[in-house]
Enzyme design. Structure first.
Site, PDB file in Angstrom:
ATOM      1  N   ASP A  10       0.486  -1.223  -0.023  1.00 11.32           N
ATOM      2  CA  ASP A  10      -0.080  -0.104   0.376  1.00 11.32           C
ATOM      3  C   ASP A  10       1.017   0.783  -0.133  1.00 11.32           C
ATOM      4  O   ASP A  10       1.657   1.517   0.581  1.00 11.32           O
ATOM      5  CB  ASP A  10      -1.172   0.073   1.571  1.00 11.32           C
ATOM      6  CG  ASP A  10      -1.876   1.195   1.775  1.00 11.32           C
ATOM      7  OD1 ASP A  10      -2.321   1.936   0.537  1.00 11.32           O
ATOM      8  OD2 ASP A  10      -2.273   1.969   2.421  1.00 11.32           O
ATOM      9  N   LEU A  11       0.407   2.225  -0.372  1.00  6.77           N
ATOM     10  CA  LEU A  11       0.902   3.094  -0.687  1.00  6.77           C
ATOM     11  C   LEU A  11       1.063   4.125   1.197  1.00  6.77           C
ATOM     12  O   LEU A  11       2.148   4.380   1.774  1.00  6.77           O
ATOM     13  CB  LEU A  11       0.619   4.239  -1.090  1.00  6.77           C
ATOM     14  CG  LEU A  11       1.484   5.357  -1.764  1.00  6.77           C
ATOM     15  CD1 LEU A  11       1.689   6.088  -3.663  1.00  6.77           C
ATOM     16  CD2 LEU A  11       2.007   7.057  -0.919  1.00  6.77           C
ATOM     17  N   ASP A  12      -0.244   5.539   1.177  1.00  8.08           N
ATOM     18  CA  ASP A  12      -0.028   5.993   2.154  1.00  8.08           C
ATOM     19  C   ASP A  12      -0.104   5.023   3.489  1.00  8.08           C
ATOM     20  O   ASP A  12      -1.272   4.335   3.578  1.00  8.08           O
ATOM     21  CB  ASP A  12      -1.583   6.438   1.687  1.00  8.08           C
ATOM     22  CG  ASP A  12      -2.230   7.417   1.065  1.00  8.08           C
ATOM     23  OD1 ASP A  12      -0.764   8.305   0.171  1.00  8.08           O
ATOM     24  OD2 ASP A  12      -3.146   7.926   0.417  1.00  8.08           O
ATOM     25  N   THR A  18       0.880  10.415   3.909  1.00 10.18           N
ATOM     26  CA  THR A  18       0.369  11.812   3.279  1.00 10.18           C
ATOM     27  C   THR A  18      -0.947  11.640   3.447  1.00 10.18           C
ATOM     28  O   THR A  18      -2.221  12.415   2.769  1.00 10.18           O
ATOM     29  CB  THR A  18      -0.269  11.163   1.602  1.00 10.18           C
ATOM     30  OG1 THR A  18      -0.955   9.440   1.748  1.00 10.18           O
ATOM     31  CG2 THR A  18       1.392  10.245   0.921  1.00 10.18           C
ATOM     32  N   LYS A  46      -9.563   5.187   5.290  1.00  8.70           N
ATOM     33  CA  LYS A  46      -7.647   4.579   5.566  1.00  8.70           C
ATOM     34  C   LYS A  46      -8.075   3.889   4.484  1.00  8.70           C
ATOM     35  O   LYS A  46      -8.469   2.682   4.132  1.00  8.70           O
ATOM     36  CB  LYS A  46      -7.192   4.577   6.550  1.00  8.70           C
ATOM     37  CG  LYS A  46      -6.225   5.618   6.875  1.00  8.70           C
ATOM     38  CD  LYS A  46      -5.421   5.227   8.246  1.00  8.70           C
ATOM     39  CE  LYS A  46      -4.835   6.458   8.323  1.00  8.70           C
ATOM     40  NZ  LYS A  46      -3.778   5.879   9.833  1.00  8.70           N
ATOM     41  N   GLY A  47      -7.355   4.010   2.977  1.00 12.16           N
ATOM     42  CA  GLY A  47      -7.229   2.048   2.447  1.00 12.16           C
ATOM     43  C   GLY A  47      -8.464   2.529   1.884  1.00 12.16           C
ATOM     44  O   GLY A  47      -8.756   1.162   0.592  1.00 12.16           O
ATOM     45  N   ARG A  50     -11.470   7.215  -3.182  1.00 14.50           N
ATOM     46  CA  ARG A  50     -11.394   8.584  -3.619  1.00 14.50           C
ATOM     47  C   ARG A  50     -13.032   8.493  -3.375  1.00 14.50           C
ATOM     48  O   ARG A  50     -13.345   9.267  -2.250  1.00 14.50           O
ATOM     49  CB  ARG A  50     -11.195   9.376  -4.249  1.00 14.50           C
ATOM     50  CG  ARG A  50     -11.071  10.858  -4.312  1.00 14.50           C
ATOM     51  CD  ARG A  50     -10.267  11.624  -5.785  1.00 14.50           C
ATOM     52  NE  ARG A  50      -9.465  11.403  -5.776  1.00 14.50           N
ATOM     53  CZ  ARG A  50      -8.847  11.260  -6.983  1.00 14.50           C
ATOM     54  NH1 ARG A  50      -9.491  11.781  -8.376  1.00 14.50           N
ATOM     55  NH2 ARG A  50      -7.399  11.213  -7.245  1.00 14.50           N
ATOM     56  N   SER A 117      -2.516   0.491  -4.156  1.00 13.79           N
ATOM     57  CA  SER A 117      -3.005   1.506  -3.156  1.00 13.79           C
ATOM     58  C   SER A 117      -3.960   1.792  -4.124  1.00 13.79           C
ATOM     59  O   SER A 117      -4.566   1.752  -5.772  1.00 13.79           O
ATOM     60  CB  SER A 117      -2.118   2.482  -2.802  1.00 13.79           C
ATOM     61  OG  SER A 117      -2.552   3.538  -2.864  1.00 13.79           O
ATOM     62  N   ALA A 118      -4.830   1.621  -3.377  1.00  9.37           N
ATOM     63  CA  ALA A 118      -6.224   3.688  -3.972  1.00  9.37           C
ATOM     64  C   ALA A 118      -5.872   3.850  -4.462  1.00  9.37           C
ATOM     65  O   ALA A 118      -6.938   5.218  -5.271  1.00  9.37           O
ATOM     66  CB  ALA A 118      -7.319   3.171  -2.711  1.00  9.37           C
ATOM     67  N   SER A 119      -4.860   4.962  -3.921  1.00  8.04           N
ATOM     68  CA  SER A 119      -4.573   6.446  -4.804  1.00  8.04           C
ATOM     69  C   SER A 119      -3.751   6.626  -5.878  1.00  8.04           C
ATOM     70  O   SER A 119      -3.337   5.078  -7.136  1.00  8.04           O
ATOM     71  CB  SER A 119      -3.080   6.838  -3.861  1.00  8.04           C
ATOM     72  OG  SER A 119      -2.856   8.312  -4.067  1.00  8.04           O
ATOM     73  N   ASN A 121      -3.232   8.534  -7.861  1.00  5.90           N
ATOM     74  CA  ASN A 121      -2.087   9.138  -7.396  1.00  5.90           C
ATOM     75  C   ASN A 121      -0.360   9.200  -7.050  1.00  5.90           C
ATOM     76  O   ASN A 121       0.258   9.395  -6.986  1.00  5.90           O
ATOM     77  CB  ASN A 121      -1.542  10.917  -6.363  1.00  5.90           C
ATOM     78  CG  ASN A 121      -2.897  11.492  -6.768  1.00  5.90           C
ATOM     79  OD1 ASN A 121      -3.333  12.329  -7.541  1.00  5.90           O
ATOM     80  ND2 ASN A 121      -3.747  11.796  -5.876  1.00  5.90           N
ATOM     81  N   LYS A 148     -10.766  -1.752  -2.148  1.00 11.71           N
ATOM     82  CA  LYS A 148     -10.699  -2.038  -1.143  1.00 11.71           C
ATOM     83  C   LYS A 148     -11.713  -1.588  -0.503  1.00 11.71           C
ATOM     84  O   LYS A 148     -12.716  -0.517  -0.141  1.00 11.71           O
ATOM     85  CB  LYS A 148      -9.472  -1.706   0.109  1.00 11.71           C
ATOM     86  CG  LYS A 148      -7.878  -1.794  -0.878  1.00 11.71           C
ATOM     87  CD  LYS A 148      -7.003  -1.676  -0.916  1.00 11.71           C
ATOM     88  CE  LYS A 148      -5.591  -1.658  -1.049  1.00 11.71           C
ATOM     89  NZ  LYS A 148      -4.656  -0.787  -0.641  1.00 11.71           N
ATOM     90  N   GLU A 172      -0.213  -3.577   4.888  1.00 11.11           N
ATOM     91  CA  GLU A 172      -0.743  -2.667   5.032  1.00 11.11           C
ATOM     92  C   GLU A 172      -0.902  -2.217   6.266  1.00 11.11           C
ATOM     93  O   GLU A 172      -0.491  -2.267   7.140  1.00 11.11           O
ATOM     94  CB  GLU A 172      -1.902  -3.426   4.738  1.00 11.11           C
ATOM     95  CG  GLU A 172      -2.784  -3.223   2.727  1.00 11.11           C
ATOM     96  CD  GLU A 172      -3.641  -1.708   3.036  1.00 11.11           C
ATOM     97  OE1 GLU A 172      -3.652  -0.971   3.603  1.00 11.11           O
ATOM     98  OE2 GLU A 172      -3.865  -2.006   1.526  1.00 11.11           O
ATOM     99  N   ASP A 173      -1.158  -0.830   5.930  1.00 14.97           N
ATOM    100  CA  ASP A 173      -1.867  -0.003   7.220  1.00 14.97           C
ATOM    101  C   ASP A 173      -2.975   0.317   7.967  1.00 14.97           C
ATOM    102  O   ASP A 173      -3.881   0.366   9.054  1.00 14.97           O
ATOM    103  CB  ASP A 173      -0.906   1.093   7.090  1.00 14.97           C
ATOM    104  CG  ASP A 173      -1.970   2.296   6.695  1.00 14.97           C
ATOM    105  OD1 ASP A 173      -2.416   2.090   5.410  1.00 14.97           O
ATOM    106  OD2 ASP A 173      -1.852   3.167   6.934  1.00 14.97           O
TER     107      ASP A 173
END
Length: 211
Positions: A10-12, A18, A46-47, A50, A117-119, A121, A148, A172-173
């Protein structure tokens, strides 16, 4: 003999934090339409994609029925534009503790890496962090039907790497991400959340944790 051939990140909250910028952008957007959110509520986002995040905010403010799908898309895009401004100055100094060393360990071991990631960006953020070249595959969430906690993002990631679920592990977080990994049949490392391996911080990530 190590069975792990791929790691999906995952990213964030895993590679960089972020989340604070997402929170600020969502809080500002929500306030403009008369909805107040706090950091506790933000944990639910989170996760989450958008659009799904915005739907949760509208439900929280009892305003979901007040907006058409076009208006929802417009609000989500406005939030994203503010978010992109907020992250403009991200650099490699914003990598979370232990991440760069862990990526180097994985690279040297020949383990393939992907971003799940769901991002939308993610590619831009990875470039700003200076770690884009570590990743052989980045999930394009524009082509993902279900975010997710559905497993779609992680299934796409391992398909993109050409690695079966049993030979992959995800980092994952968020609880939604851990649930998605479980549904995909992929083992998990949870950062601050319970996974197959549970860590308090990214600083604890080591290749020796991988089966």
């Amino acid at each position: 003999m190590r069975t792990t051939k791929a790691v999906v990140f995952d990213l964030d909250g895993v590679l960089t934090d972020t989340a604070k910028y997402h929170y600020l952008a969502w809080k500002n957007m929500a306030s403009q339409i008369g909805i107040e959110i706090d950091e506790e509520f933000n944990e639910q986002l989170k996760g989450v994609s958008r659009i799904d995040s915005l739907i949760r905010i509208l439900e929280h403010g009892n305003k979901l029925g007040a907006y058409s799908s076009d208006e929802i898309n417009r609000l989500a895009n406005e939030k994203n534009e503010e978010y992109k401004v907020l992250i403009e100055d991200i650099t490699s100094a914003d990598l979370l503790p232990g991440i760069e060393a862990f990526l180097e360990e994985l690279k040297e071991a020949g383990i393939q890496l992907a971003i799940g990631s769901a991002s939308k960006n993610a590619p831009v953020i990875l470039e700003k962090l200076g770690i884009r070249d570590y990743f052989a595959y980045i999930v394009d969430v524009n082509h993902i039907v279900n975010g997710k906690p559905a497993p779609d993002i992680f299934l796409d990631a391992i398909q993109g790497l050409g690695v079966p679920a049993l030979e992959a592990i995800g980092v994952e977080d968020a609880e939604a991400g851990i649930e998605a990994l479980e549904k995909a049949g992929i083992r998990s490392i949870g950062i601050g959340v319970t996974g197959d391996v549970t860590l308090a911080s990214t600083a604890e990530l080591r290749i020796s944790l991988l089966p």
